[in-house]
Design a protein around this motif. Structure first.
Motif, short mmCIF file in Angstrom:
data_model
loop_
_atom_site.label_atom_id
_atom_site.label_comp_id
_atom_site.label_asym_id
_atom_site.label_seq_id
_atom_site.Cartn_x
_atom_site.Cartn_y
_atom_site.Cartn_z
N THR A 110 0.83 -1.21 0.00
CA THR A 110 0.00 0.00 0.00
C THR A 110 0.86 1.27 0.00
N LEU A 111 2.10 1.13 0.44
CA LEU A 111 3.01 2.28 0.43
C LEU A 111 3.56 2.56 -0.96
N VAL A 112 3.50 1.56 -1.84
CA VAL A 112 4.09 1.73 -3.17
C VAL A 112 3.08 1.54 -4.30
N ARG B 282 11.53 -3.36 7.76
CA ARG B 282 12.61 -2.40 7.50
C ARG B 282 12.29 -1.54 6.28
N GLU B 283 11.88 -2.19 5.19
CA GLU B 283 11.59 -1.45 3.96
C GLU B 283 10.38 -0.54 4.12
N LEU C 162 10.21 3.45 3.49
CA LEU C 162 9.26 4.04 2.55
C LEU C 162 8.43 5.14 3.20
N ARG C 163 8.05 4.93 4.44
CA ARG C 163 7.28 5.96 5.13
C ARG C 163 8.12 7.23 5.29
N VAL D 34 7.15 7.15 -4.10
CA VAL D 34 6.24 7.32 -5.23
C VAL D 34 5.70 5.95 -5.61
N PRO D 35 4.38 5.78 -5.83
CA PRO D 35 3.84 4.47 -6.19
C PRO D 35 4.46 3.93 -7.47
N VAL D 36 4.81 2.64 -7.44
CA VAL D 36 5.34 1.95 -8.61
C VAL D 36 4.66 0.60 -8.71
N SER D 37 4.85 -0.07 -9.87
CA SER D 37 4.22 -1.37 -10.08
C SER D 37 5.04 -2.47 -9.44
#
Length: 253
Positions: free
Chosen positions: A171-173, A228-229, A233-234, A239-242
């Motif tokens: 959901t973060l990406v 960790r990731e 990201l937070r 930026v959203p990516v596929s």
């Protein structure tokens, strides 16, 4: 049981069940593909994909993807396989010890003789000895690394936790939650391979996951890595990516 495999050094890590497209134009790898194509019907058309530890680049692919239709670090004191071959300019290449076979599924010949191929990861192996003399491409004696038994109950308990953390991570990406849900498997082993291949991890992280001997161990490590990731990201407001862009980026052959 040991076996001999053609070996394809890459700047990525392949996992069982993941699709790996390749663009082939270097002569030695064209010869490797022709060798596989010429095998008798019914013979597995497999070659070993092994990540490069050091020594520059090699023919590389688009990042692995989950197939649409339905592993431990080197023991202490054990030497890395040597030598691991050379690049066309003569530079030595050192390979990681654990790799995954790629089964040739589709071959498209281009007008200039290059090939676009589609492969699917199948089974993990450990390199015992590399041969860089017998053929233009590397071959290696390998030992298979089957999925150990005895940790299935732990893997079943860990899988829902990893699935929940992975969904939060995605959901973060990503914005499309419906697409996220459709792509996530329930099977613990399949999930462990998908997370390892599609999360934005370093090659070192992915190699460690491939070398982890069992599903429970991979899922345990992935809980830590995903947390960790997600924290990173937070912090950076990613930026959203596929999903495919999260995999290892493409490199030239």
């Amino acid at each position: 049981m040991d076996a001999r495999l053609p070996v394809f050094p890459l700047g990525t890590v392949l996992f069982p069940g993941l699709v790996l497209p390749l663009h082939i134009f270097e002569a030695r790898y064209l010869e490797l593909m022709q060798h596989l194509i010429n095998l008798p019907d019914g013979t597995p058309r497999e070659f070993g994909v092994v990540a490069i530890r050091s020594g520059g680049s090699a023919p590389v692919a688009n990042g692995p993807e989950q197939e649409r239709h339905p592993g431990q670090e080197r023991p202490a004191g054990r030497p890395d396989p040597e030598p691991a071959g050379r690049q066309p300019d003569g530079a030595p290449v050192t390979l990681h010890e654990v790799g995954c076979t790629a089964e040739l599924r589709q071959v498209t010949e281009l007008p200039d003789g290059r090939l676009d191929v589609v492969t699917v990861g199948r089974r993990r192996f450990r390199i015992a000895e590399v041969d860089e003399e017998s053929t233009p491409y590397l071959t290696a004696e390998v030992e298979w690394l089957p999925e150990p038994t005895g940790q299935e109950q732990l893997a079943d308990l860990l899988a829902p936790r990893v699935l929940a953390v992975f969904r939060r991570y995605l959901t973060l990406v990503r914005d499309d939650r419906d697409e996220i849900s459709e792509q996530l498997p329930d099977d613990p082993t399949v999930l462990s391979h998908l997370v390892a291949a599609t999360a934005a991890l370093t090659l070192t992280d992915r190699q460690r996951l491939l070398a982890t001997p069992d599903t429970a161990g991979r899922l345990t490590a992935e809980l830590r890595l995903l947390n960790r990731e997600a924290a990173l990201l937070r912090q950076v407001r990613a930026v959203p990516v596929s999903l495919t862009e999260l995999a290892v980026p493409a490199s030239p052959n």
